[in-house]
Design an enzyme around this catalytic site. Structure first.
Site, short mmCIF file in Angstrom:
data_model
loop_
_atom_site.label_atom_id
_atom_site.label_comp_id
_atom_site.label_asym_id
_atom_site.label_seq_id
_atom_site.Cartn_x
_atom_site.Cartn_y
_atom_site.Cartn_z
N ALA A 9 -24.57 9.92 -13.16
CA ALA A 9 -23.80 10.88 -13.95
C ALA A 9 -24.32 10.98 -15.38
CB ALA A 9 -22.33 10.45 -13.97
N ARG A 15 -28.64 23.32 -16.67
CA ARG A 15 -28.30 24.61 -16.04
C ARG A 15 -26.87 25.06 -16.35
NH1 ARG A 15 -30.85 22.61 -10.37
NH2 ARG A 15 -30.51 20.61 -11.42
N LYS A 25 -22.21 17.16 -18.09
CA LYS A 25 -21.91 18.09 -17.00
C LYS A 25 -20.78 17.55 -16.13
CE LYS A 25 -24.59 18.46 -13.32
NZ LYS A 25 -25.69 18.88 -12.44
N GLY A 142 -33.55 19.27 -2.61
CA GLY A 142 -34.70 18.56 -2.06
C GLY A 142 -34.75 18.80 -0.55
N GLU A 156 -38.91 17.97 -3.64
CA GLU A 156 -38.03 18.73 -4.54
C GLU A 156 -38.46 20.19 -4.59
OE1 GLU A 156 -35.20 17.52 -5.98
OE2 GLU A 156 -35.69 15.85 -4.67
N ASN A 229 -24.55 22.64 -10.34
CA ASN A 229 -25.59 22.62 -11.36
C ASN A 229 -25.36 23.66 -12.45
OD1 ASN A 229 -27.18 20.56 -10.11
ND2 ASN A 229 -27.76 22.07 -8.59
N LYS A 352 11.97 21.94 -27.47
CA LYS A 352 11.02 20.88 -27.78
C LYS A 352 11.74 19.57 -28.04
CE LYS A 352 9.53 19.02 -31.39
NZ LYS A 352 9.32 18.80 -32.82
N TYR A 367 15.81 28.65 -30.15
CA TYR A 367 14.88 27.56 -30.37
C TYR A 367 15.68 26.28 -30.54
CZ TYR A 367 11.84 24.12 -32.35
OH TYR A 367 11.17 22.94 -32.55
C1 UD1 Z 1 -30.94 16.12 -6.71
C2 UD1 Z 1 -32.00 15.58 -5.74
C3 UD1 Z 1 -32.21 16.62 -4.63
C4 UD1 Z 1 -30.89 16.89 -3.94
C5 UD1 Z 1 -29.80 17.28 -4.94
C6 UD1 Z 1 -28.44 17.30 -4.25
C7 UD1 Z 1 -33.52 14.16 -7.05
C8 UD1 Z 1 -34.86 14.05 -7.66
N1 UD1 Z 1 -33.24 15.31 -6.44
O1 UD1 Z 1 -31.46 17.33 -7.27
O2 UD1 Z 1 -33.16 16.14 -3.70
O3 UD1 Z 1 -31.07 17.92 -2.98
O4 UD1 Z 1 -29.71 16.34 -6.01
O5 UD1 Z 1 -27.42 17.75 -5.08
O6 UD1 Z 1 -32.75 13.22 -7.08
N2 UD1 Z 1 -29.15 12.17 -13.24
C9 UD1 Z 1 -29.07 11.08 -14.05
N3 UD1 Z 1 -30.11 10.78 -14.86
C10 UD1 Z 1 -31.24 11.54 -14.90
C11 UD1 Z 1 -31.31 12.66 -14.05
C12 UD1 Z 1 -30.26 12.95 -13.23
O7 UD1 Z 1 -28.07 10.36 -14.05
O8 UD1 Z 1 -32.14 11.19 -15.64
C13 UD1 Z 1 -28.00 12.47 -12.37
C14 UD1 Z 1 -27.34 13.80 -12.72
O9 UD1 Z 1 -26.29 13.61 -13.66
C15 UD1 Z 1 -26.83 14.26 -11.37
C16 UD1 Z 1 -27.76 13.60 -10.38
O10 UD1 Z 1 -28.46 12.60 -11.06
O11 UD1 Z 1 -25.51 13.84 -11.12
C17 UD1 Z 1 -28.75 14.58 -9.78
O12 UD1 Z 1 -29.48 15.20 -10.81
P1 UD1 Z 1 -29.75 16.76 -10.83
O13 UD1 Z 1 -30.57 17.09 -11.99
O14 UD1 Z 1 -28.48 17.49 -10.64
O15 UD1 Z 1 -30.64 16.84 -9.53
P2 UD1 Z 1 -30.82 18.07 -8.57
O16 UD1 Z 1 -31.87 18.96 -9.10
O17 UD1 Z 1 -29.54 18.67 -8.23
CA CA Z 2 -27.42 18.45 -8.85
#
Ligand code: UD1
Ligand code: CA
Length: 466
Positions: A9, A15, A25, A142, A156, A229, A352, A367
């Site tokens: 997270a 995005r 996010k 992915g 990816e 996203n 209130k 009121y």
């Molecule tokens: C990721 C997956 C993808 C999958 C998709 C499903 C990877 C490389 N790709 O893509 O294969 O289909 O989720 O929803 O994992 N996050 C961190 N630190 C970081 C980067 C990301 O904690 O440095 C967390 C984000 O907060 C998020 C999750 O990892 O909750 C996924 O990251 P995000 O950038 O949303 O990956 P996707 O492009 O959706």
């Molecule tokens: Ca995602």
């Protein structure tokens, strides 16, 4: 076997196109509940030894959301999902067990599906089981690349060639790993890809090379794996959660006349035979009893309601309502209001920090602030409790069976005794003993025939002007 969970997270959520640096996010809400909280709630029933939340970008907003249920670790720089998992190493590295990794941006996952992923993982003796789904439009996810039925890698979107882009089976972002092997493999990740990040998904290739068994588990309902996203996906996921909550309530005996315009937060409870009419929002710590008629167009935040009430077109916050009341249309309550049984509070009243006693009435346009109103009191139309002198707020007591005439101003602090009668139009700034009548306004004077004189004066004035 010990079970652990890691929630990713920390990502920036580029995005979402927000200018704010302080909001992550995963703290964006659906029906008032942050995205990541949905993931935590789905994990909680799974008998996990530990849930670890990796937070980073906007982490100050994420931390209070997850703190109660998770161990928090920080990923100060966001270098990808693989890098995010590495942040849990101080807690999990070297431990025997199974670790489920979920993304904090997939709020539609259910506990049932996550539990069945564990069953699949254990039955198949995999070192890694990947949750997948088949999507009509797999863009952005992915892709699962298989050979002879076995997963060999995840590619990816950014790195996929034309052929790989056609693959419709996608990575849901939920995996169960052999914990020890996961942390060993993370050490071999590189940033050799289109995003220049440490991809968690590259662990698959590492596992395959080591000869470990990697399996996939396709969910029945692809919707569960939707990731949020951008803000369009936030709204789409919101609609699905709204439908789920409404449906569960309807099958349990609540009538929802128009589910499309009814927004009920997770955790809100509603008793049987309560009817929710269109345009109603029920948020926060809200619990409604049985046989109520709520709406149309009500907004409740932290509202507890008993049974058999009728509440129409009203905005209630931090309020408790008893039974058999009739409230609204257009009642507004806020900051600690208690309304007892058989009360009638009609149109355009604001209340209130007030307790409103059993059987009492305020039919229109008042009121009432910082007060305690007894039982069987009548608050006449347009009564104002003047509770504020510009610096301090004061309290007023109106005892049982008191009658407050229309258009009265009660200047706090005062006590209006039991059964007292306030004449209409009074301005009250002294206590009124029980059973007394108070009249506090200029005595009326009638000037005989003077209306005509005034009228003639006015006429001559307008003629002179011409
Ligand atoms: C990721 C997956 C993808 C999958 C998709 C499903 C990877 C490389 N790709 O893509 O294969 O289909 O989720 O929803 O994992 N996050 C961190 N630190 C970081 C980067 C990301 O904690 O440095 C967390 C984000 O907060 C998020 C999750 O990892 O909750 C996924 O990251 P995000 O950038 O949303 O990956 P996707 O492009 O959706
Ligand atoms: Ca995602």
């Amino acid at each position: 076997m010990d079970k652990y969970a890691i929630i990713l997270a920390a990502g920036k959520g580029s995005r979402m196109k927000s200018k704010r640096e302080d909001i992550s996010k995963v703290s964006f809400p659906i029906l008032g509940q942050p995205l990541v909280k949905y993931v935590v709630e789905a994990l909680k029933p799974l008998f996990l030894k530990e849930i670890i939340a990796v937070i980073g970008f906007g982490g100050a907003t994420s931390e209070p959301i997850v703190k109660a249920d998770c161990k928090v670790v920080w990923q100060r720089e966001q270098k990808g999902s693989g890098h995010a998992v590495m942040m849990a190493a101080p807690i999990l590295e070297g431990k025997e067990g199974e670790t489920i990794v979920c993304c904090g941006d997939t709020p539609l996952l259910t506990s049932e599906t996550l539990a069945s992923l564990f069953v699949e993982h254990e039955n198949s003796k995999n070192a890694l089981t990947i949750m997948t789904s088949i999507l009509e439009d797999p863009f952005g996810y992915g892709r699962i690349v298989k050979k002879g039925g076995n997963v060999i890698k995840i590619v990816e979107q950014k790195d996929a060639d034309e052929k790989e882009k056609e693959i419709q089976e996608v990575n849901a972002g939920v995996y169960i790993f052999d914990n020890k092997e996961l942390f060993k493999a993370l050490k071999h990740l590189t940033t050799n890809n289109a995003a220049g990040e440490y991809y968690l998904t590259d662990v698959i290739g590492i596992f395959v090379k080591k000869g470990f068994k990697v399996g996939s588990f396709a969910v029945k309902d692809a919707k569960e794996t939707y990731g949020v996203n951008d803000r369009y996906q936030l709204a789409l996921a919101g609609k699905i959660i709204q439908n789920r909550i409404n449906k569960a309530l309807m099958v349990s005996g609540v009538t929802i006349e128009d589910p499309d315009t009814t927004y009920i937060a997770p955790g809100v409870t509603i008793g049987q035979d309560t009817i929710i009419r269109p345009g109603t929002f029920l948020f926060g710590n809200t619990h409604l009893g049985e046989g109520n008629l709520i709406g149309p167009n009500c907004y409740f935040q932290n509202v507890v309601v008993g049974n058999n009430n009728e509440i129409i077109y009203s905005h209630l916050v931090d309020t408790k309502v008893g039974n058999a009341t009739i409230l609204g249309p257009y009642l507004r309550t806020r900051k600690n209001v208690i309304i007892h049984d058989r009360v009638h509070i009609g149109n355009f009243n604001e209340i209130k920090n007030t307790e409103f006693g059993e059987g009492s009435k305020a039919a229109h346009l008042s009121y009432l602030g910082d007060s305690a109103i007894g039982n069987d009191v009548n608050i006449g139309c347009g009564t104002i409790i003047a509770n504020y002198d510009g610096i301090n707020k004061f309290h007023t007591d109106i005892k049982d069976k008191a009658f407050i005439g229309s258009g009265s101003t009660i200047i706090s602090p005062v006590i209006i005794g039991e059964g007292a009668f306030i004449a209409a139009g009074s301005t009250i700034n002294k206590n009124v003993p029980a059973d007394d009548m108070a009249i506090a306004r200029q005595r009326q004077e009638n000037k005989k025939g003077y209306a005509k004189v005034l009228h003639e004066k006015a006429l001559t004035k307008t003629q002179l002007k011409k």
